[in-house]
Enzyme design. Structure first.
Site, short mmCIF file in Angstrom:
data_model
loop_
_atom_site.label_atom_id
_atom_site.label_comp_id
_atom_site.label_asym_id
_atom_site.label_seq_id
_atom_site.Cartn_x
_atom_site.Cartn_y
_atom_site.Cartn_z
N THR A 1 -3.21 -11.71 40.92
CA THR A 1 -1.92 -11.69 41.68
C THR A 1 -1.44 -10.03 41.65
OG1 THR A 1 0.18 -12.68 41.17
CG2 THR A 1 -1.46 -13.80 42.00
N ASP A 2 -1.33 -9.92 43.04
CA ASP A 2 -0.04 -8.18 43.23
C ASP A 2 1.36 -8.61 43.60
OD1 ASP A 2 0.56 -9.83 45.35
OD2 ASP A 2 -1.14 -8.09 46.96
N ALA A 3 2.14 -7.25 42.92
CA ALA A 3 3.48 -7.90 43.78
C ALA A 3 4.16 -8.73 44.27
CB ALA A 3 4.20 -6.23 43.26
#
Length: 150
Positions: free
Chosen positions: A31-33
């Site tokens: 996942t990203d931030a």
């Protein structure tokens, strides 16, 4: 990212093409931030499904390179992101050979969460000689399996 055991995989007829699927879980590292599946990881999942589909037909990349002097490389792609995947989602990644030519394949792929289509892609795969990196014909027996799923 995992592909679940073979019992979680299936092939089915979708229109005029056979479609293969495997299941993957979205992990924290994917996942990203903001907790959504990072856009490039959809491509990784699609690559995994294509490789597993190839394996289900009796081929592996290392053996093809060593014995047939044949490698497959992505030469182009179109991808459309429709909805986000999130941490811990269980996704189904499909792969089907939409077009099989003498030295290239167009693979149609989807990423789904249950019935929701999250991402679609058309991936053009070129067949190359593993020594010269020049286009190489896909062996007729292999093309037959791609066209008819074995």
């Amino acid at each position: 990212m995992i592909c679940l055991p073979p019992t979680a995989r299936k092939a089915r007829q979708a229109d005029d093409m056979t479609e293969f699927s495997c299941t993957v879980r979205v992990y924290y590292e994917d996942t990203d931030a903001v907790g959504l599946l990072y856009h490039a990881n959809y491509l990784k999942y699609m690559e995994r499904a294509r490789s597993e589909y190839l394996r289900s037909l009796g081929y592996t990349h290392p053996l093809l390179a060593r014995h047939e002097r044949l490698i497959f490389v992505v030469s182009g792609l179109t991808i459309e992101y429709k909805k986000p995947a999130r941490l811990d989602d269980l996704l189904t990644i499909t792969a089907g050979f939409a077009t099989v030519n003498a030295a290239s394949i167009i693979c149609s792929q989807t990423v789904r969460r249950d019935a929701d289509i999250l991402c679609t892609g058309l991936i053009k795969i070129a067949a190359l000689d593993s020594d010269s990196y020049m286009p190489k014909r896909i062996p007729a027996q292999m093309r037959g399996k791609f066209d008819h799923d074995g």
